[in-house]
Design an enzyme around this catalytic site. Structure first.
Site, PDB file in Angstrom:
ATOM      1  N   ARG A  21       2.929 -11.760 -12.560  1.00  0.00           N
ATOM      2  CA  ARG A  21       3.846 -11.744 -11.325  1.00  0.00           C
ATOM      3  C   ARG A  21       4.016 -12.906 -11.421  1.00  0.00           C
ATOM      4  O   ARG A  21       4.864 -13.225 -10.112  1.00  0.00           O
ATOM      5  CB  ARG A  21       2.956 -11.251 -10.335  1.00  0.00           C
ATOM      6  CG  ARG A  21       3.608  -9.685 -10.141  1.00  0.00           C
ATOM      7  CD  ARG A  21       2.605  -9.033  -9.015  1.00  0.00           C
ATOM      8  NE  ARG A  21       3.006  -8.177  -8.079  1.00  0.00           N
ATOM      9  CZ  ARG A  21       2.515  -6.811  -8.400  1.00  0.00           C
ATOM     10  NH1 ARG A  21       1.606  -6.540  -9.392  1.00  0.00           N
ATOM     11  NH2 ARG A  21       2.832  -6.011  -7.320  1.00  0.00           N
TER      12      ARG A  21
ATOM     13  N   ARG B 140      -2.601   8.130   0.106  1.00  0.00           N
ATOM     14  CA  ARG B 140      -1.515   7.099   0.162  1.00  0.00           C
ATOM     15  C   ARG B 140      -2.153   5.612   0.033  1.00  0.00           C
ATOM     16  O   ARG B 140      -3.169   5.512   0.671  1.00  0.00           O
ATOM     17  CB  ARG B 140      -0.940   7.168   1.431  1.00  0.00           C
ATOM     18  CG  ARG B 140       0.386   8.487   1.474  1.00  0.00           C
ATOM     19  CD  ARG B 140       1.006   8.710   2.732  1.00  0.00           C
ATOM     20  NE  ARG B 140       1.546  10.053   2.739  1.00  0.00           N
ATOM     21  CZ  ARG B 140       2.693  10.417   2.414  1.00  0.00           C
ATOM     22  NH1 ARG B 140       3.514   9.480   1.937  1.00  0.00           N
ATOM     23  NH2 ARG B 140       2.934  11.591   2.223  1.00  0.00           N
TER      24      ARG B 140
ATOM     25  N   LYS C  93       7.414   1.508 -11.827  1.00  0.00           N
ATOM     26  CA  LYS C  93       6.794   1.156 -12.860  1.00  0.00           C
ATOM     27  C   LYS C  93       5.551   1.742 -13.188  1.00  0.00           C
ATOM     28  O   LYS C  93       5.415   2.303 -14.413  1.00  0.00           O
ATOM     29  CB  LYS C  93       6.275  -0.311 -12.740  1.00  0.00           C
ATOM     30  CG  LYS C  93       7.198  -1.409 -12.537  1.00  0.00           C
ATOM     31  CD  LYS C  93       6.852  -2.964 -12.180  1.00  0.00           C
ATOM     32  CE  LYS C  93       5.788  -3.342 -11.006  1.00  0.00           C
ATOM     33  NZ  LYS C  93       6.497  -3.010  -9.888  1.00  0.00           N
TER      34      LYS C  93
ATOM     35  N   ARG D  79       5.778  -7.814   0.590  1.00  0.00           N
ATOM     36  CA  ARG D  79       5.685  -7.604  -1.102  1.00  0.00           C
ATOM     37  C   ARG D  79       7.223  -7.872  -1.796  1.00  0.00           C
ATOM     38  O   ARG D  79       7.035  -8.493  -2.703  1.00  0.00           O
ATOM     39  CB  ARG D  79       5.262  -6.193  -1.242  1.00  0.00           C
ATOM     40  CG  ARG D  79       3.792  -5.972  -0.947  1.00  0.00           C
ATOM     41  CD  ARG D  79       3.235  -4.690  -0.875  1.00  0.00           C
ATOM     42  NE  ARG D  79       3.522  -3.957  -2.063  1.00  0.00           N
ATOM     43  CZ  ARG D  79       3.541  -2.723  -2.188  1.00  0.00           C
ATOM     44  NH1 ARG D  79       3.326  -2.048  -0.865  1.00  0.00           N
ATOM     45  NH2 ARG D  79       3.440  -2.130  -3.286  1.00  0.00           N
TER      46      ARG D  79
ATOM     47  N   ARG E   3       5.845   7.506  -1.144  1.00  0.00           N
ATOM     48  CA  ARG E   3       5.007   7.831  -2.315  1.00  0.00           C
ATOM     49  C   ARG E   3       3.466   8.230  -1.925  1.00  0.00           C
ATOM     50  O   ARG E   3       2.996   7.635  -1.046  1.00  0.00           O
ATOM     51  CB  ARG E   3       5.317   6.874  -3.257  1.00  0.00           C
ATOM     52  CG  ARG E   3       4.656   5.439  -3.010  1.00  0.00           C
ATOM     53  CD  ARG E   3       4.751   4.677  -4.224  1.00  0.00           C
ATOM     54  NE  ARG E   3       4.284   3.188  -3.769  1.00  0.00           N
ATOM     55  CZ  ARG E   3       4.439   2.036  -4.605  1.00  0.00           C
ATOM     56  NH1 ARG E   3       5.314   2.314  -5.789  1.00  0.00           N
ATOM     57  NH2 ARG E   3       3.785   0.959  -4.309  1.00  0.00           N
TER      58      ARG E   3
HETATM   59  P1  AMP Z   1       0.848  -3.181  -7.170  1.00  0.00           P
HETATM   60  O1  AMP Z   1       0.019  -1.880  -7.548  1.00  0.00           O
HETATM   61  O2  AMP Z   1       1.110  -3.633  -8.420  1.00  0.00           O
HETATM   62  O3  AMP Z   1       1.889  -2.974  -6.523  1.00  0.00           O
HETATM   63  O4  AMP Z   1      -0.066  -4.278  -6.600  1.00  0.00           O
HETATM   64  C1  AMP Z   1      -0.853  -4.406  -5.167  1.00  0.00           C
HETATM   65  C2  AMP Z   1      -1.349  -5.421  -4.934  1.00  0.00           C
HETATM   66  O5  AMP Z   1      -2.063  -5.972  -5.658  1.00  0.00           O
HETATM   67  C3  AMP Z   1      -0.070  -6.577  -4.771  1.00  0.00           C
HETATM   68  O6  AMP Z   1       0.761  -6.655  -3.502  1.00  0.00           O
HETATM   69  C4  AMP Z   1      -0.919  -7.862  -4.789  1.00  0.00           C
HETATM   70  O7  AMP Z   1      -1.506  -8.183  -3.522  1.00  0.00           O
HETATM   71  C5  AMP Z   1      -1.895  -7.430  -5.681  1.00  0.00           C
HETATM   72  N1  AMP Z   1      -1.520  -7.724  -7.347  1.00  0.00           N
HETATM   73  C6  AMP Z   1      -1.561  -6.759  -8.248  1.00  0.00           C
HETATM   74  N2  AMP Z   1      -1.100  -7.485  -9.348  1.00  0.00           N
HETATM   75  C7  AMP Z   1      -1.030  -8.820  -9.117  1.00  0.00           C
HETATM   76  C8  AMP Z   1      -0.912  -9.867  -9.896  1.00  0.00           C
HETATM   77  N3  AMP Z   1      -0.286  -9.614 -11.105  1.00  0.00           N
HETATM   78  N4  AMP Z   1      -1.070 -10.871  -9.382  1.00  0.00           N
HETATM   79  C9  AMP Z   1      -1.209 -11.045  -7.921  1.00  0.00           C
HETATM   80  N5  AMP Z   1      -1.298 -10.308  -7.176  1.00  0.00           N
HETATM   81  C10 AMP Z   1      -1.539  -8.923  -7.881  1.00  0.00           C
END
Ligand code: AMP
Length: 217
Positions: A88, A160, A13, A172, A127
């Site tokens: 999410r 990282r 994404k 996750r 990554r």
């Molecule tokens: P990401 O960079 O999108 O993988 O997000 C990293 C972490 O941020 C996730 O594992 C969640 O802990 C938190 N996070 C990001 N976006 C959301 C969301 N829309 N709702 C809840 N937690 C989020």
């Protein structure tokens, strides 16, 4: 144009959002990036989010909905935006619907990036990004042209993510299947869901997304 990129962690994404941001001039809103910045700056939001993020769990709906509600008020979102990592949960999707209704805006498309779970752990644990410009790379799939030098800005500093480790990835992925996958029928019922094959190579995924976007306008 208002677009959501939906898919499990590691689906690509962020990489595709960066490309769409530069090709379409749509601002990328990544709740993950915003939360990481809040954690680094030790803001109130960052302090509340830190433990959830380190455990690979979702931060509360209240926190992320508040962040997005404030962010879309900013000037650069006037011509549309691309949501990466939000919503999410169904509650977040409903909150977004309300925000858009209040502003008389409509969601143009939700692009689902389909990737097999088996490929995700490898994608995530390999990554890294440029510390200066945030350009994404991968140990195997997407190396800089010159080893150790960012293609985009020439920096030699890379980082990282703390949560890109095997243990947290499992949590996750569980969160994705339990809490985020229900958004697929949610948006499918609204007729805005478009799916692309996220297993294809990066340029091919970009081409698939561009096709979807081209058919919207
Ligand atoms: P990401 O960079 O999108 O993988 O997000 C990293 C972490 O941020 C996730 O594992 C969640 O802990 C938190 N996070 C990001 N976006 C959301 C969301 N829309 N709702 C809840 N937690 C989020």
């Amino acid at each position: 144009m208002i677009i959501i990129l939906l898919g499990p962690p590691g689906a690509g994404k962020g990489t595709q959002a960066q490309r769409i941001e530069s090709s379409q001039g749509l601002v990328q809103l990544s709740t993950g990036d915003m939360l990481r910045a809040a954690v680094a700056a030790e803001t109130e939001v960052g302090k509340k989010a830190k433990d959830f993020m380190e455990a690979g769990k979702l931060v509360t709906d209240e926190i992320v909905v508040g962040i997005i509600a404030d962010r879309i008020e900013e000037e650069d979102c006037k011509n549309g935006f691309l949501l990466d990592g939000f919503p999410r949960t169904v509650a977040q999707a409903e909150a977004l619907d309300n925000m858009l209704d209040q502003k008389n805006l409509k969601l143009d498309a939700v692009i689902e990036m389909q990737v097999d779970d088996g490929a995700l752990v490898d994608r995530i644990t390999g990554r890294y990004t440029c510390s200066e410009c945030n350009q994404g790379y991968h140990d195997k799939n997407l190396k800089p042209k010159v080893d150790g030098v960012c293609d985009n800005c020439g920096s030699t500093n890379f980082k990282r993510r703390a949560d890109d480790n095997k243990e947290t990835v499992t949590s996750r992925l569980e969160s994705y299947h339990a809490q985020t996958a229900p958004l697929l029928p949610y948006y499918g019922d609204k007729g805005v869901l478009k799916s692309v094959d996220g297993m294809a190579d990066i340029d091919d995924v970009t081409a698939q997304i561009n096709d979807v976007l081209g058919n919207l306008s």
